[in-house]
Enzyme design. Structure first.
Site, PDB file in Angstrom:
ATOM      1  N   HIS A 283       1.046  -1.312   0.212  1.00 43.29           N
ATOM      2  CA  HIS A 283       0.335  -0.280  -0.189  1.00 43.29           C
ATOM      3  C   HIS A 283       1.408   1.401  -0.262  1.00 43.29           C
ATOM      4  O   HIS A 283       1.596   1.497   1.158  1.00 43.29           O
ATOM      5  CB  HIS A 283      -1.122   0.459   1.480  1.00 43.29           C
ATOM      6  CG  HIS A 283      -2.046  -1.440   1.333  1.00 43.29           C
ATOM      7  ND1 HIS A 283      -1.644  -2.221   1.681  1.00 43.29           N
ATOM      8  CD2 HIS A 283      -2.958  -1.595   1.395  1.00 43.29           C
ATOM      9  CE1 HIS A 283      -2.471  -2.752   1.757  1.00 43.29           C
ATOM     10  NE2 HIS A 283      -3.495  -2.729   1.457  1.00 43.29           N
TER      11      HIS A 283
ATOM     12  N   HIS B  28      -4.036   3.635  -3.606  1.00 49.87           N
ATOM     13  CA  HIS B  28      -4.243   2.483  -2.121  1.00 49.87           C
ATOM     14  C   HIS B  28      -4.000   1.712  -1.676  1.00 49.87           C
ATOM     15  O   HIS B  28      -2.549   1.187  -0.632  1.00 49.87           O
ATOM     16  CB  HIS B  28      -5.976   2.202  -1.764  1.00 49.87           C
ATOM     17  CG  HIS B  28      -5.639   1.322  -0.419  1.00 49.87           C
ATOM     18  ND1 HIS B  28      -5.687   2.078   0.970  1.00 49.87           N
ATOM     19  CD2 HIS B  28      -6.558   0.633   0.093  1.00 49.87           C
ATOM     20  CE1 HIS B  28      -6.110   1.379   2.120  1.00 49.87           C
ATOM     21  NE2 HIS B  28      -6.437   0.008   1.267  1.00 49.87           N
TER      22      HIS B  28
ATOM     23  N   GLU C 212     -17.244  -4.652  24.712  1.00 48.38           N
ATOM     24  CA  GLU C 212     -16.225  -5.564  25.020  1.00 48.38           C
ATOM     25  C   GLU C 212     -15.371  -5.665  23.715  1.00 48.38           C
ATOM     26  O   GLU C 212     -14.040  -6.175  24.234  1.00 48.38           O
ATOM     27  CB  GLU C 212     -16.941  -6.933  24.698  1.00 48.38           C
ATOM     28  CG  GLU C 212     -18.514  -7.352  25.530  1.00 48.38           C
ATOM     29  CD  GLU C 212     -19.851  -6.577  25.083  1.00 48.38           C
ATOM     30  OE1 GLU C 212     -20.885  -7.389  26.241  1.00 48.38           O
ATOM     31  OE2 GLU C 212     -19.568  -5.996  23.688  1.00 48.38           O
TER      32      GLU C 212
ATOM     33  N   HIS D  36     -27.376 -16.402  25.057  1.00 47.91           N
ATOM     34  CA  HIS D  36     -27.097 -16.313  25.959  1.00 47.91           C
ATOM     35  C   HIS D  36     -26.204 -16.752  26.040  1.00 47.91           C
ATOM     36  O   HIS D  36     -25.026 -17.240  26.817  1.00 47.91           O
ATOM     37  CB  HIS D  36     -27.169 -15.461  27.347  1.00 47.91           C
ATOM     38  CG  HIS D  36     -28.030 -13.915  27.021  1.00 47.91           C
ATOM     39  ND1 HIS D  36     -28.481 -13.572  25.795  1.00 47.91           N
ATOM     40  CD2 HIS D  36     -27.471 -12.646  27.508  1.00 47.91           C
ATOM     41  CE1 HIS D  36     -28.567 -12.013  26.453  1.00 47.91           C
ATOM     42  NE2 HIS D  36     -27.707 -11.346  27.253  1.00 47.91           N
TER      43      HIS D  36
END
Length: 677
Positions: free
Chosen positions: A26, A261, A422, A484
């Site tokens: 890149h 890029h 999280e 869960h």
């Protein structure tokens, strides 16, 4: 600075040459950020190329890690042990210049980046560690912890959801020594980002409590230099410097396009770019005068020497604090740790309490957090469920000026409220560990490890001591239902190389799991813990638990004087099922050995002799675990009592009966195997 433009052009030339030679990479981002790099690395960054691990160095994170040739060029030019041959070997086998920067692989690289958004999040962790260490160790007239964390980031980092988590926490924690430079070039792989990325980035950061500077011309090193100087004056807020740039700067036909890029410019375009930049030198050639402008060895040596003198004065005034600081930054555990670990395990064994393993974890943590001030805990808004807090770890808080709030004894908090973040928590913990001085641990439900997974993988790849406390580990959590109830999570985590996964069955195994996790200097650990209470499993001795699997019960322990006809392997809450099934089978004169295997990953590293002693050849093996069955067949099992479907919403005892996690079913499975034999 004899010629800032030539300094920047050296980066551009090295980037396009290395990518062209590798035929992969890149070039656009390094070419666009080159002037930003001149401003930061040439005028502000406190570092010593001769000692990349100097404790008080500034940390630099290239969050948009695909632009790796930027940092490789900088490390080479400023004097790190990264010779030109390594740049020529960009992206080649065993070179120090991998496709994305890797910590521990290339001198001067602070973290492994590539998965976008995690670099800026690591930087937040580093800045937090700096702030907490400064609050703990600095004394009036003795600022031994005093450095900044800088990060370059791009549009991709800001689009990733994790950046929102990290940016919000950095503002809440008032990390004033965190300075982010945003490469605002408006281009990503698919082209101009405007149709899909229209965020008002400045207002977003302001809303999160940041100081925002700019936009400034990212190709004017003087203006970027001034912006950094302004950001360094901040006492309460992290800073974002918005730098407007052109991707592939200097390339007549590729600048400002997606083609700059992620692919080589091509020989013809490189020749045109050299001409446009006024860079007439051959590939991989940098003039001596440019090397001289970049060379940071003398200034780096002087900066470290000045700090060494300050640390010597600190050491004379506060010898115990100085020794503790050195120990912590070296990652060494206290001399007392081994005895604390033994005492904690023995106490758990002696008491033999019936508690959930999440509670057993908290009991172990009470001892370890009291003995290890480097333990820095937290939870993603589930503290009362994860039980990650202890008497020694009050909540971390900051006052309105951004200072760490301390108690009457002058001690700050060591338990972090991450909020419902999280992924951010996991990657911030990686940054804390990478900085040094702390062993981070954080909690959430096991099913939400899916959110954290890539950061867990990065910790394993980077060999960082980070501990994940995952509670509510099975259908045993009951009525919350299949969203869960973790079924595949433990099995999938066990597949991550260099990650230790523990699923302990009682208080002693949990204490051992913690002691092993804390001792693991070069790998992260997952602790999968139950919500429901687990009876203590009596043991003759404790020494083999740390080996990942051990013989828990022999036929003679249930009154049979004969050799085992089968082996039941179980983990976590299912160990009790195995013991009950063993007794049922004993009543039918069927002799069974029960093996508790709290850590398959640890047991798998054991030698063949020990493995055969625990799992004898020629005896059928039956595994029992409330999870998918696939991972157990590698142990040569004749049957697995597991669950290969999603769970249900109902009380735990009902679910156990429904899915066959009963001693009767386990015993029947053993009998069926023996009949087949």
């Amino acid at each position: 600075m004899a010629n800032s433009q030539q300094m920047a052009n050296a980066i551009r030339a090295l980037a396009m040459d290395a990518v062209q030679q590798a035929n992969s990479g890149h070039p656009g981002a390094p070419m666009g950020m080159a002037d930003m790099a001149v401003a930061l690395w040439g005028r502000h960054l406190q570092h010593n190329p001769a000692n990349p691990h100097w404790a008080n160095r500034d940390r630099f994170v290239l969050s948009n890690g695909h632009g790796s040739m930027l940092i490789y060029a900088l490390l080479h030019l400023t004097g790190y042990d990264l010779p030109m041959q390594e740049l020529k070997n960009f992206r080649q086998l065993r070179s120090k210049t991998a496709g994305h920067p890797e910590v521990g692989h290339t001198p001067g690289v602070e973290t492994t980046t590539g998965p976008l958004g995690q670099g800026i999040t690591n930087a937040v962790g580093m800045a937090l560690a700096e702030k907490l260490l400064a609050a703990e160790f600095n004394r009036d007239g003795h600022a031994i912890v005093d450095h900044h964390t800088y990060t370059f980031l791009g549009d991709g980092c800001l689009m990733e959801g994790i950046s929102h988590e990290a940016v919000a926490l950095a503002g809440a924690w008032k990390l004033n020594k965190l300075i982010a430079l945003y490469d605002d070039n408006g281009i990503s792989i698919d082209g101009q980002v405007a149709p899909w990325f229209i965020d008002n980035t400045a207002l977003r950061f302001v809303a999160c409590g940041w100081n925002v500077i700019g936009p400034v011309d990212g190709h004017d090193a003087e203006k970027v230099d001034a912006a950094i100087a302004e950001a360094r004056k901040q006492t309460e807020r992290p800073s974002l410097i918005i730098c407007k740039t052109h991707i592939g700067k200097g390339s007549p036909n590729r600048a400002n396009t997606a083609k700059a890029h992620g692919e080589p410019l091509g020989a013809e375009e490189i020749a045109l770019t050299r001409e446009a930049l006024g860079w007439s030198h051959a590939p991989f050639t940098v003039p001596d005068e440019v090397y001289a402008d970049w060379n940071a060895r003398a200034t780096g040596f002087a900066a470290e020497q000045a700090w060494n003198e300050r640390f010597a004065a600190y050491q004379a005034a506060f010898p115990e604090l100085a020794a503790e600081f050195v120990r912590r930054m070296n990652g060494d555990l206290p001399a007392s740790f081994a005895q604390v670990a033994v005492d904690t395990v023995v106490q758990a064994h002696t008491k033999g309490e019936t508690v959930a393993s999440r509670k057993a974890s908290q009991l172990a943590l009470e001892a370890f957090t009291a003995a290890l001030p480097e333990l820095l805990g937290g939870s993603a808004d589930l503290t009362g469920s994860n039980l990650t807090n202890t008497k020694s770890t009050p909540n971390l808080r900051f006052d309105m000026q951004g200072h760490v709030v301390k108690n009457e004894a002058g001690v700050g908090g060591r338990h972090i409220n991450y909020g419902v973040r999280e992924f951010g928590m996991a990657a911030i913990m990686n940054g804390v560990a990478l900085h040094g001085g702390f062993i981070p641990y954080g909690g959430t439900f096991l099913t939400f490890s899916d959110y954290s997974r890539n950061a867990i993988r990065m910790a394993a790849l980077m060999k960082q001591r980070v501990i994940h406390v995952f509670t509510h580990d099975s259908i045993g959590l009951g009525e919350d239902g299949p969203t869960h109830q973790s079924i595949e999570h433990i099995a999938s985590l066990r597949l991550i190389p260099n990650l230790d996964v523990w699923r302990p069955a009682d208080t002693a195994e949990t204490a051992v799991a913690w002691s092993v996790a804390l001792s693991n200097r070069d790998k992260p650990t997952v602790l999968a813990l139950s919500r429901q209470n687990l009876p203590y499993a009596p043991k003759r001795e404790l020494g083999d638990i740390s080996r990942g699997a051990y013989v828990l019960s022999e036929p003679k322990d249930v009154g049979l004087k004969k050799k085992a006809q089968a082996v039941i392997i179980a983990t976590g809450s299912e160990v009790q099922l195995a013991l009950k099934a063993q007794r049922l089978l004993a009543a039918k004169k069927i002799a069974v050995r029960v093996v508790s295997m709290p850590s398959t990953t640890t047991f798998d590293r054991e030698d063949t002799k020990y493995k055969k002693a625990v799992l004898p050849m020629g005896i059928p093996r039956i595994a029992v675990e409330m999870g998918v069955t696939d991972g157990w067949w590698k142990y040569g099992c004749a049957a697995v009592v597991g669950i290969d479907t999603y769970g249900e919403s109902a009380p735990a005892p009902v679910l156990f009966q429904h899915f066959g996690f009963t001693e009767e079913n386990v015993a029947a499975t053993v009998q069926a195997v023996l009949k087949r034999k």
